[in-house]
Design an enzyme around this catalytic site. Sequence first.
Site, PDB file in Angstrom:
ATOM      1  N   SER A 185      -1.984   0.772   1.288  1.00 23.48           N
ATOM      2  CA  SER A 185      -3.189   1.134   0.193  1.00 23.48           C
ATOM      3  C   SER A 185      -3.186   0.192  -1.051  1.00 23.48           C
ATOM      4  O   SER A 185      -4.150   0.121  -1.640  1.00 23.48           O
ATOM      5  CB  SER A 185      -3.119   2.709   0.045  1.00 23.48           C
ATOM      6  OG  SER A 185      -2.481   3.300   0.902  1.00 23.48           O
ATOM      7  N   ASP A 186      -1.931   0.037  -1.720  1.00 26.50           N
ATOM      8  CA  ASP A 186      -1.778  -0.818  -2.874  1.00 26.50           C
ATOM      9  C   ASP A 186      -2.595  -1.896  -2.883  1.00 26.50           C
ATOM     10  O   ASP A 186      -3.368  -2.457  -3.761  1.00 26.50           O
ATOM     11  CB  ASP A 186      -0.495  -0.984  -3.503  1.00 26.50           C
ATOM     12  CG  ASP A 186       0.314   0.380  -3.629  1.00 26.50           C
ATOM     13  OD1 ASP A 186      -0.233   1.279  -4.134  1.00 26.50           O
ATOM     14  OD2 ASP A 186       1.644   0.262  -3.882  1.00 26.50           O
ATOM     15  N   TRP A 187      -2.299  -2.485  -1.619  1.00 28.39           N
ATOM     16  CA  TRP A 187      -3.079  -3.986  -1.359  1.00 28.39           C
ATOM     17  C   TRP A 187      -4.492  -3.998  -1.293  1.00 28.39           C
ATOM     18  O   TRP A 187      -5.363  -4.752  -1.754  1.00 28.39           O
ATOM     19  CB  TRP A 187      -2.368  -4.805  -0.475  1.00 28.39           C
ATOM     20  CG  TRP A 187      -0.922  -4.987  -0.968  1.00 28.39           C
ATOM     21  CD1 TRP A 187       0.041  -4.125  -0.448  1.00 28.39           C
ATOM     22  CD2 TRP A 187       0.009  -5.936  -1.227  1.00 28.39           C
ATOM     23  NE1 TRP A 187       1.344  -4.479  -0.810  1.00 28.39           N
ATOM     24  CE2 TRP A 187       1.204  -5.804  -1.470  1.00 28.39           C
ATOM     25  CE3 TRP A 187      -0.705  -7.187  -1.857  1.00 28.39           C
ATOM     26  CZ2 TRP A 187       2.094  -6.596  -2.220  1.00 28.39           C
ATOM     27  CZ3 TRP A 187       0.029  -8.006  -2.590  1.00 28.39           C
ATOM     28  CH2 TRP A 187       1.597  -7.929  -2.493  1.00 28.39           C
TER      29      TRP A 187
END
Lengths: 464, 400
Positions: A185-187
Amino acid sequence: MSIKGAGGTELKKPALKGIRILDLGVAVAVPVATRNLALFGAEVIRIESAGRPDVTRFGSYADNKMSGEFWNKSARFNSINTNKKSLALDLSKPRGIEIFKELVKKSDVVAENWSPRVKRNLGLDWESLAKIKPDIIMVSASGYGDSGPWADWAAWGLAVDAMTGLAHVTGYRGGPPVKMIAPVSDWIGAEYVTLSILMALEYRHHTGKGQWIDISEMEAAAMHLGEAIVEHSVNGKEPMRMGNRHQFMAPHGCYRCKGNDRWVTIAVTSDKEWDALSRALGSPAWTKDEKFSSGPSRWHNQDELDAHIEGWTMEHENREVMELLQKAGVPAAAVLNSRDLHLDTHLNQRGYFHKVRHPQAAGNEDMGTRIYPGAAWKTPGAEPQELSAAPRLGQDNRDILVNLLGLSEDEVEKLAKEGVIGTKPTEADRMASSGWGVVPPAKQIELGIINEYDPDYKKNLGVG
Amino acid sequence: MISEKGALSGLKVLDLTHYVAGPYCTKLLATYGADVIKVEKPGTGDGARLIGAPVNGQPDPEASALFLYLNTDKKSVTLDLKSSDSKEILKRLVGWADVLVESFRPGYLQKLGLGYEYLKKLNPRLIMVSISNFGATGPYRDYRATELIEYALSGIMYMLGTYEGSPLKHGLLQGQYFAGGYAASATVAAVYANHEDNSGQFVDVSIMESMMPITNFLAALYPYAGAVMRRLPKSPRLYEVLMKTADGYLAPVFYGYTDWKSFSTMMNCPELDVPKFDNPTGRDVNAQELLDILNREFAKWKTRELVSTAQAWRFPFGMVQTIQDLSTCEQLLAREYFATLTHPHAGKITMPRAPFKMAASPARIESPAPLLGQHNAVVYSGLLGFSGEDIVRLRNLGAI
């Protein structure tokens, strides 16, 4: 001087030439986005502080050695902060905030991914910044968004992957949800931070107005489950974990090949491809079995089908299988690992990876030349964007303060003495003595953290 | 005062994409205000109409969940690009557009005489974005691919799965969405670059390369330390596992020197409050013993209760939400994440509104996905100025 491309046509300037971005990012979501924007030509000033350097500066050290200025030698930090400047400025000090605000006056974009309350506590919310730079664009990326009952919940990507529904649909058939060792999700958040800044710049171009953008990583990542959300809203259907299988294609899986943890994927999308696969395998008797004669019957007899296919793939190298089947018109792919990716002919012919010579810092071991990925898009008609090494902590303190803000050399020296700016993490000595984050390769193999270790990796990559 | 205009308001996009990555790119552009005309094959239309699950339970290309999600706020026209009679229409559409996005296999449009060089002659300021599996160049260019194939070649798959298990892909079509998102960024950047000289450009987006950033941290350890990373280790560490509770799965996350004493107190479990667990190294070294205790303790809790409790103590725990959970998630509902649209075939459908909130130029989700050729009249006669006779003639020729 303009640069000419093939056929003498003039190449375009990078899209964001002249745009200045202040990157207050932590870890991934904002730093990866500003790296993308730097690849589009923006000037990015990465702001950390000696008291709170970015978490990615620690661990994953070059050659697995925690020595010298180890905080400048981390694979994680250096891979996502290419083409940036570094200002190590302490925002917990009033003078630090003053300097930051002076920078805002000379910038186009501010991007941060703190917990939502932090920006307000520091007086750095959009309303405050717009008072000093009315057309400023500010992006706030957080785990769950700036409003709502979870706004102040602490969030790390590993938890957000679960919250967003991605973990629920990911796992082996009949098994529990599985998460990737690095959060996704960070990416995904980073992709939308990138897109949102570009959209806001476009809007500003037409209206002269800046604005604030609120990104929830959970919301951004759940966009990627949209079709399941639509379906559920009508018929309540919940998607199941299917491993590598498909709702109607078969064979459709990942098969073991010759070698240490080597695999190939094969996906047959039509009867024509099934026939081609059978022929490529030399038409063994089992391929003529009634059970595999149609799409639906192959799908229903998949376990048996997969066993036959794996019996064959185990006798071959994964690249050999890929090349043979692709030549026959069957979708197949070797499962590439990090070494394969870096040595891959396709990626290298497309110029995906870049060799970057690190400037040697006084009193430090030479980092030499390292390889970094380029952009996820290509614009052959634009000036090529050269990659430059990620900045050492505080590398550009003086340049930014003197040349951009007009401070005197004396003042810069005073700021350094007072600890408003810095170049060495305040915790560096304690960290060095703990040796935390350095595990010998043999131990990593034993624990199953890594699969293999190449002492000759630099030679393989042609950089030493 | 709220401005009603989206960030890309006024941007004209000619959409020659199909399936997932391309349509998701143009959907993002439409969500933020662009005017998107989607060109579909007469008769069958976008293949996503056929592969998506029909939400009303019967085969219906107008009710595919996948298509309905990916094509909001677009207009649909039918046009047979292979027919020589369609050239005149296409010329006018290209003249109208600021951006053309396409996702045919590399070389297909050139073969039809519609390559970038030709289109640029029709419209010198044209931006053309090509989205393909492996990009417009390179030895894999013509390889056949599906999502599973992209997962293998992007390197994601090798790093996803359990120690004993095979490499694994994420559920659904993540790779296509990663690519659609990056293609949208590359498109808007090219639009921004056009303010300088209005000379257009060609943008080449490879789905494989758009997926690769996800693996960046893990892959970077090869050129840094010769390490080939793999899937979950033999004994996963605390932050790498999803653990069962009484009614679901929990994502326990501890970073570095966490306040372990508070955690033991919160769990009301003195067995945890011992030196061997109170530091990150100790927790890694004694991972299995710790996981055994936590498995037993977490099973006493309901997921939501445990996560809210942990968050109140400032532990960044999460939980595995199902699609049903998302649809009732208090955070998503409070932020009005979902939009409900009414579609003539599918009825009321709910979907995510937008990936981010822009304060001055809000996202929109106004029109449901178009029926096949729904906007032929509006576009061909209204926008492009073809007469009624022209349209009848073109229809009879099978061009539209």
